[in-house]
Design a protein around this motif. Structure first.
Motif, PDB file in Angstrom:
ATOM      1  N   GLY A 199      64.557  42.636  45.398  1.00  0.00           N
ATOM      2  CA  GLY A 199      65.082  42.348  46.724  1.00  0.00           C
ATOM      3  C   GLY A 199      64.363  43.070  47.845  1.00  0.00           C
ATOM      4  N   GLY A 200      63.177  43.636  47.563  1.00  0.00           N
ATOM      5  CA  GLY A 200      62.380  44.243  48.611  1.00  0.00           C
ATOM      6  C   GLY A 200      62.821  45.664  48.934  1.00  0.00           C
ATOM      7  N   GLU A 201      62.388  46.148  50.103  1.00  0.00           N
ATOM      8  CA  GLU A 201      62.698  47.508  50.508  1.00  0.00           C
ATOM      9  C   GLU A 201      64.188  47.651  50.793  1.00  0.00           C
ATOM     10  N   SER A 202      64.721  48.828  50.470  1.00  0.00           N
ATOM     11  CA  SER A 202      66.146  49.080  50.650  1.00  0.00           C
ATOM     12  C   SER A 202      66.352  50.371  51.419  1.00  0.00           C
ATOM     13  N   THR A 203      67.458  50.452  52.133  1.00  0.00           N
ATOM     14  CA  THR A 203      67.825  51.679  52.828  1.00  0.00           C
ATOM     15  C   THR A 203      69.254  52.043  52.440  1.00  0.00           C
ATOM     16  N   LEU A 204      69.473  53.333  52.179  1.00  0.00           N
ATOM     17  CA  LEU A 204      70.788  53.828  51.775  1.00  0.00           C
ATOM     18  C   LEU A 204      71.295  54.801  52.836  1.00  0.00           C
ATOM     19  N   LYS A 205      72.499  54.543  53.350  1.00  0.00           N
ATOM     20  CA  LYS A 205      73.072  55.376  54.398  1.00  0.00           C
ATOM     21  C   LYS A 205      74.441  55.856  53.960  1.00  0.00           C
ATOM     22  N   THR A 206      74.713  57.140  54.169  1.00  0.00           N
ATOM     23  CA  THR A 206      76.005  57.716  53.813  1.00  0.00           C
ATOM     24  C   THR A 206      76.731  58.176  55.064  1.00  0.00           C
ATOM     25  N   THR A 207      77.987  57.766  55.218  1.00  0.00           N
ATOM     26  CA  THR A 207      78.802  58.156  56.369  1.00  0.00           C
ATOM     27  C   THR A 207      80.156  58.659  55.875  1.00  0.00           C
ATOM     28  N   GLY A 208      80.890  59.329  56.778  1.00  0.00           N
ATOM     29  CA  GLY A 208      82.220  59.828  56.441  1.00  0.00           C
ATOM     30  C   GLY A 208      82.182  61.267  55.972  1.00  0.00           C
ATOM     31  N   PHE A 209      83.338  61.928  56.072  1.00  0.00           N
ATOM     32  CA  PHE A 209      83.433  63.330  55.671  1.00  0.00           C
ATOM     33  C   PHE A 209      84.343  63.476  54.452  1.00  0.00           C
ATOM     34  N   PHE A 210      85.636  63.267  54.627  1.00  0.00           N
ATOM     35  CA  PHE A 210      86.539  63.349  53.480  1.00  0.00           C
ATOM     36  C   PHE A 210      86.388  62.125  52.570  1.00  0.00           C
ATOM     37  N   ILE A 211      86.177  60.966  53.205  1.00  0.00           N
ATOM     38  CA  ILE A 211      85.923  59.736  52.458  1.00  0.00           C
ATOM     39  C   ILE A 211      84.489  59.303  52.756  1.00  0.00           C
ATOM     40  N   ARG A 212      83.665  59.212  51.732  1.00  0.00           N
ATOM     41  CA  ARG A 212      82.253  58.874  51.928  1.00  0.00           C
ATOM     42  C   ARG A 212      82.027  57.393  51.675  1.00  0.00           C
ATOM     43  N   LYS A 213      81.283  56.772  52.561  1.00  0.00           N
ATOM     44  CA  LYS A 213      80.899  55.374  52.399  1.00  0.00           C
ATOM     45  C   LYS A 213      79.382  55.297  52.304  1.00  0.00           C
ATOM     46  N   GLN A 214      78.905  54.837  51.166  1.00  0.00           N
ATOM     47  CA  GLN A 214      77.477  54.646  50.971  1.00  0.00           C
ATOM     48  C   GLN A 214      77.150  53.176  51.165  1.00  0.00           C
ATOM     49  N   THR A 215      76.264  52.879  52.095  1.00  0.00           N
ATOM     50  CA  THR A 215      75.899  51.503  52.431  1.00  0.00           C
ATOM     51  C   THR A 215      74.446  51.252  52.063  1.00  0.00           C
ATOM     52  N   LEU A 216      74.230  50.267  51.216  1.00  0.00           N
ATOM     53  CA  LEU A 216      72.879  49.896  50.800  1.00  0.00           C
ATOM     54  C   LEU A 216      72.499  48.581  51.479  1.00  0.00           C
ATOM     55  N   LYS A 217      71.501  48.647  52.341  1.00  0.00           N
ATOM     56  CA  LYS A 217      70.983  47.442  52.997  1.00  0.00           C
ATOM     57  C   LYS A 217      69.676  47.056  52.323  1.00  0.00           C
ATOM     58  N   THR A 218      69.608  45.845  51.839  1.00  0.00           N
ATOM     59  CA  THR A 218      68.400  45.382  51.159  1.00  0.00           C
ATOM     60  C   THR A 218      68.119  43.934  51.563  1.00  0.00           C
ATOM     61  N   VAL A 219      67.220  43.288  50.846  1.00  0.00           N
ATOM     62  CA  VAL A 219      66.754  41.956  51.233  1.00  0.00           C
ATOM     63  C   VAL A 219      67.175  40.934  50.182  1.00  0.00           C
ATOM     64  N   PHE A 220      67.643  39.799  50.638  1.00  0.00           N
ATOM     65  CA  PHE A 220      67.988  38.682  49.765  1.00  0.00           C
ATOM     66  C   PHE A 220      66.769  38.336  48.900  1.00  0.00           C
ATOM     67  N   PRO A 221      66.949  38.157  47.582  1.00  0.00           N
ATOM     68  CA  PRO A 221      65.790  37.920  46.706  1.00  0.00           C
ATOM     69  C   PRO A 221      64.922  36.731  47.121  1.00  0.00           C
ATOM     70  N   ILE A 222      65.538  35.677  47.637  1.00  0.00           N
ATOM     71  CA  ILE A 222      64.766  34.547  48.190  1.00  0.00           C
ATOM     72  C   ILE A 222      64.564  34.896  49.658  1.00  0.00           C
ATOM     73  N   SER A 223      63.506  35.637  49.934  1.00  0.00           N
ATOM     74  CA  SER A 223      63.399  36.348  51.206  1.00  0.00           C
ATOM     75  C   SER A 223      62.692  35.591  52.323  1.00  0.00           C
TER      76      SER A 223
END
Length: 255
Positions: A110-134
């Motif tokens: 799915g190409g290059e990906s970026t991982l972002k973590t937000t929140g303090f007591f509750i952590r949310k990890q968000t992975l943004k990537t590319v649709f395989p048929i890009s």
């Protein structure tokens, strides 16, 4: 589920099993019901299925030439639930997949990906990537497999140009679907479902979408355990300190 199981769609199905094995399937729409509802006979649809299987097998053969240890390819598959023809590449583990795709493995994932973590007591990890048929080019190459199968079918079976155009017209409305499943319950996406193969994260794109936005997003929410443990410890220590001061003050008054 109507979006997920729509038959008029090109699919990439990625399955990760509990033992770490991976299956990657490519599915091409036959559109049998659409054809029957538009005047084609069941026998004609069966013949088209043969032609489509032939072209899909030829595509699978290109991958056969790249096989390495730990990789198995199954071609000529019919996916009854979505009325599609396809093939699967099965990997014993992630290492086998990386060896098979080599330097292009990131693209297949799915190409290059970026991982972002937000929140303090509750952590949310968000992975943004590319649709395989890009891109629309890749989508067009997939469509071409069906176009060639339909064209050969019509030419060999003396099917009129008008009826051929009807069969081809369905491909203009086809969707592109990426269905990623594993046994990790916490992995989320906007469109999800669960079945005997685990938890599915599904992404549906139109041809127009592929020219505008090929991004997809996964996320996972979980408590920030170290912070919770430290907070609980701090509350206990503060409680002990307050109790000690209270007892000390009480003892002083008695004195």
């Amino acid at each position: 589920m109507a979006d997920i199981l729509q038959p008029n769609a090109f699919r990439i199905l990625r399955r990760i099993s509990p033992d770490g094995s991976i299956s990657l399937s490519y599915v091409f729409p036959l559109n049998g019901n659409l054809l029957v509802n538009n005047g084609f006979s069941k026998n004609e649809v069966d013949v088209l299925r043969f032609y489509l299987t032939t072209y899909v097998n030829a595509l699978a053969k290109n991958n056969e030439d790249k096989k390495v240890e730990g990789v198995d390819i199954n071609s000529g598959l019919y996916f009854e639930d979505v009325d599609g023809v396809g093939f699967s590449i099965n990997f014993k583990n992630l290492e086998a997949q990386q060896k098979f795709f080599g330097s292009s493995s990131n693209k297949e994932e799915g190409g290059e990906s970026t991982l972002k973590t937000t929140g303090f007591f509750i952590r949310k990890q968000t992975l943004k990537t590319v649709f395989p048929i890009s891109s629309t080019k890749i989508a067009g190459d997939l469509k071409l497999v069906c176009v060639m199968a339909i064209s050969s079918w019509c030419n060999d079976c003396q099917i009129s140009e008008e009826r051929k155009n009807v069969a081809l017209s369905f491909l203009q409305e086809a969707k592109f679907i990426y269905d990623f499943s594993n046994w990790q319950r916490g992995l989320k996406s906007e469109l999800m479902y669960q079945d005997t193969n685990g938890y599915h994260n599904v992404f549906v794109k139109s041809y127009q979408d592929l020219s505008e936005n090929v991004g997809i997003v996964f996320w996972q929410i979980q408590p920030n355990r170290p912070i919770w443990y430290l907070s609980a410890l701090a509350v206990v220590l503060i409680g002990i300190a307050l109790a000690f001061l209270f007892l000390k003050k009480k003892k002083t008054k008695k004195s």
